[in-house]
Design an enzyme around this catalytic site. Structure first.
Site, PDB file in Angstrom:
ATOM      1  N   HIS A 163       0.756  -1.375  -0.315  1.00  0.00           N
ATOM      2  CA  HIS A 163       0.207  -0.396   0.046  1.00  0.00           C
ATOM      3  C   HIS A 163       0.693   1.272   0.341  1.00  0.00           C
ATOM      4  CE1 HIS A 163      -3.551   2.005   0.636  1.00  0.00           C
ATOM      5  NE2 HIS A 163      -4.037   2.172   1.538  1.00  0.00           N
ATOM      6  N   MET A 187     -27.246  19.063  18.261  1.00  0.00           N
ATOM      7  CA  MET A 187     -26.951  17.821  18.424  1.00  0.00           C
ATOM      8  C   MET A 187     -27.889  17.289  17.442  1.00  0.00           C
ATOM      9  SD  MET A 187     -27.307  15.450  20.859  1.00  0.00           S
ATOM     10  CE  MET A 187     -26.214  15.629  22.027  1.00  0.00           C
ATOM     11  N   ASP A 188     -29.095  17.787  16.917  1.00  0.00           N
ATOM     12  CA  ASP A 188     -29.878  16.707  16.241  1.00  0.00           C
ATOM     13  C   ASP A 188     -31.137  17.908  15.238  1.00  0.00           C
ATOM     14  OD1 ASP A 188     -30.343  14.800  18.779  1.00  0.00           O
ATOM     15  OD2 ASP A 188     -31.171  17.255  19.468  1.00  0.00           O
TER      16      ASP A 188
HETATM   17  C1  LIG Z   1      -8.139   1.483   1.666  1.00  0.00           C
HETATM   18  C2  LIG Z   1      -7.295   0.618   1.005  1.00  0.00           C
HETATM   19  C3  LIG Z   1      -7.508   1.221  -0.016  1.00  0.00           C
HETATM   20  C4  LIG Z   1      -8.033   1.674  -0.706  1.00  0.00           C
HETATM   21  O1  LIG Z   1      -7.876   2.749  -1.120  1.00  0.00           O
HETATM   22  P1  LIG Z   1      -8.461   4.410  -1.659  1.00  0.00           P
HETATM   23  O2  LIG Z   1      -7.278   5.945  -1.871  1.00  0.00           O
HETATM   24  O3  LIG Z   1     -10.064   4.177  -0.966  1.00  0.00           O
HETATM   25  O4  LIG Z   1      -8.462   3.964  -2.564  1.00  0.00           O
HETATM   26  C5  LIG Z   1      -6.390  -0.054  -0.666  1.00  0.00           C
HETATM   27  N1  LIG Z   1      -5.716  -0.626  -0.396  1.00  0.00           N
HETATM   28  C6  LIG Z   1      -5.452  -0.551   0.963  1.00  0.00           C
HETATM   29  C7  LIG Z   1      -4.629  -2.215   1.557  1.00  0.00           C
HETATM   30  C8  LIG Z   1      -6.425  -0.012   2.549  1.00  0.00           C
HETATM   31  O5  LIG Z   1      -6.339  -0.426   3.107  1.00  0.00           O
END
Ligand SMILES: *Cc1c(COP(=O)(O)O)cnc(C)c1O
Length: 381
Positions: free
Chosen positions: A171, A318-319
Site C-alpha cells: 500500500h 445535536m439534532d
Molecule cells: C483503504 C485501502 C484501499 C483503498 O484506498 P482508496 O484510497 O480509498 O482507494 C486500498 N488498499 C488498502 C490496503 C487499503 O487499506
C-alpha cells in the site's frame, strides 16, 4: 419517495448504485488489463458493503477487499461468492471462520501466519493466503526485517498444502501526489519483495499495489489488480487534480421539519451566533452533529433547498440546524427535501465540506450515522 402511509425518513443517505457501477467502469478503463478489487471496508465507506459489493461485481469488478474477517464473513453470509481479501488481522483473529468461508487472509508477521496455519490444520483445509508487505508506509504489512522468516515458514506451508499462496500486495504512502519520488521507491521495494519470494521458491498467483489515486494516475502500477476504494464511491482521491469523471454515490438529505418567521434583531440557535438583520423566513433541518453534520461547519455551509443554495445560520446542534430562506419566494414548505451534499449539478459536494473542515472527502461520507436511514436507488433489479 414515501409510500402512502409512511413518510420519507427525516434524514437519510441515498446511495446511487448506478453511480457505483459507473465509477467501477471508470477505474477499470484506467486499469487496462488489470482486474479490479473494490474496497468495501468500513461498511463500504458508509455506503453499505453488501449493496456496493454486489453492484460493483455486477459492473465488472472481480474481487472484494475489506479490513477485518468479520467484514468479510458478513459479505459471504449475504451470498457474495467472489474472492474476498481481508488485511488487518491480529495473531488471535478468527482464522478458522475465515478459512471455512474461503476468505483470503493477509498476514503482517510470522505470528499471524503461524495462527493461520494452525487454524487450517485444525480444520484440515487449505488457507488462501496473501502477504501484505510493508514497502514504506510503515503501518500494517510485513516489516523488511521480518520478511525472510515469513517466507521461510510460508514455503513449508505451501509445500505441505496448508496454505495456497495467492498474492503479494502493498500500500502506497504518497499515491495522492502522483509524481512523488516515494511512489517509485515503494514500487522498487515491491518488485524486490516479489523477487525475494521467488528466491524462496514462492510464486504468488498475482500481485497488487494501487489504491484509487494510483489506479487513476499511475497505470504503470496497475500490476495484476487495482484496489480502489474512494473512487468507487465517486469522490476524487486527488480533488485538486481532477474529478476523473466520477459520480458521487452518496446524497445526504433531510426533510424540512418547520418553516417559520424570525423578526429582525432576533438571534438563532445556541449562543445567538446569528442575529436576523431583517425580518426573514427560516427552515429547520432535522439533522445535527449526532447525525454526522460536523459542528465546525456552523454558519459556513449551504444546503440545496427549493432549487437554490440556502445558508446555514447559527450553530449546528445535536439534532438540528437552521437555514435562512429570506423572503421564501420559492415557497419552501415543511416536508420538502433539503440536500446537504450529493452529486447533482448545483448541489453542495462532500468535497466542499472536506475543504471547509481541513479534512478529506473520505471522512465526510463516513460521518453520517445514528438516526440516518440509508436507502438505495439505481439498483440493477
Ligand atoms: C483503504 C485501502 C484501499 C483503498 O484506498 P482508496 O484510497 O480509498 O482507494 C486500498 N488498499 C488498502 C490496503 C487499503 O487499506
Amino acid at each position: 419517495m414515501g409510500g402512502v402511509n409512511k413518510p420519507d425518513p427525516q434524514v437519510e443517505t441515498v446511495v446511487d448504485l448506478a453511480a457505483i457501477a459507473h465509477n467501477v467502469r471508470i477505474v477499470a478503463e484506467h486499469a487496462g488489463d488489470a482486474a479490479v478489487m473494490v474496497v468495501v471496508k468500513a461498511d463500504g465507506y458508509n455506503h453499505g458493503a453488501i449493496e456496493v459489493a454486489a453492484a460493483a461485481l455486477a459492473a465488472g469488478a472481480r474481487e472484494i477487499g475489506v479490513t477485518t474477517i468479520e467484514e468479510a464473513l458478513k459479505l459471504r453470509a449475504a451470498g457474495i461468492t467472489a474472492p474476498i481479501l481481508c488485511w488487518l488481522n491480529t495473531f488471535d483473529s478468527d482464522y478458522a471462520s475465515a478459512i471455512a468461508a474461503d476468505i483470503e487472509i493477509a498476514v503482517s508477521d510470522t505470528a499471524q501466519l503461524e495462527a493461520v496455519a494452525a487454524a487450517a490444520r485444525a480444520l484440515d483445509r487449505t488457507a488462501i493466503l496473501s502477504l501484505k508487505v510493508d514497502t514504506g508506509l510503515n503501518r500494517n504489512g510485513i516489516a523488511p526485517a521480518e520478511y525472510p522468516r515469513v517466507l521461510t515458514l510460508l514455503r513449508e506451508l505451501v509445500d505441505d498444502r496448508t496454505v495456497r499462496f495467492r498474492a503479494i500486495f502493498s500500500h502506497l504512502a504518497h499515491a495522492d501526489t502522483p509524481d512523488h519520488p516515494g511512489i517509485d521507491m515503494q514500487r522498487d521495494r515491491f518488485l524486490e519483495a516479489i523477487a525475494t519470494a521467488k528466491e524462496h521458491g514462492l510464486q504468488p498467483e498475482l500481485v497488487h499495489l494501487a489504491n484509487s489515486a494510483a489506479a487513476l494516475t499511475r497505470p504503470d502500477l496497475a500490476f495484476d489488480m487495482v484496489r480502489p476504494g474512494i473512487a468507487v464511491y465517486g469522490l476524487s482521491p486527488i480533488p485538486e487534480i481532477s474529478d476523473f469523471g466520477l459520480r458521487p454515490a452518496m446524497t445526504l438529505r433531510a426533510r424540512v421539519a418547520l418553516v417559520k418567521q424570525v423578526a429582525a434583531g432576533e438571534g438563532v440557535s445556541y449562543g445567538h451566533q446569528w442575529i436576523a438583520p431583517h425580518d426573514t423566513t427560516v427552515a429547520l433541518i432535522p439533522a445535527g452533529y449526532a447525525d454526522g453534520v460536523p459542528r465546525p461547519l456552523s454558519g459556513r455551509f449551504d444546503v440545496w433547498l427549493g432549487g437554490e443554495r440556502r445558508p446555514n445560520i447559527g450553530r449546528i446542534c445535536m439534532d438540528q440546524f437552521v437555514v435562512d430562506l429570506g423572503d421564501n419566494a420559492a415557497g419552501v414548505r415543511e416536508g420538502d427535501p433539503a440536500i446537504l451534499f450529493g452529486g447533482d449539478a448545483g448541489v453542495p459536494h462532500a468535497q466542499e465540506w472536506a475543504d471547509l473542515l481541513g479534512t478529506i472527502n473520505y471522512e465526510i461520507v463516513c460521518a453520517p450515522r445514528g438516526r440516518v436511514v440509508r436507502t438505495y436507488i439505481g439498483g440493477v433489479r
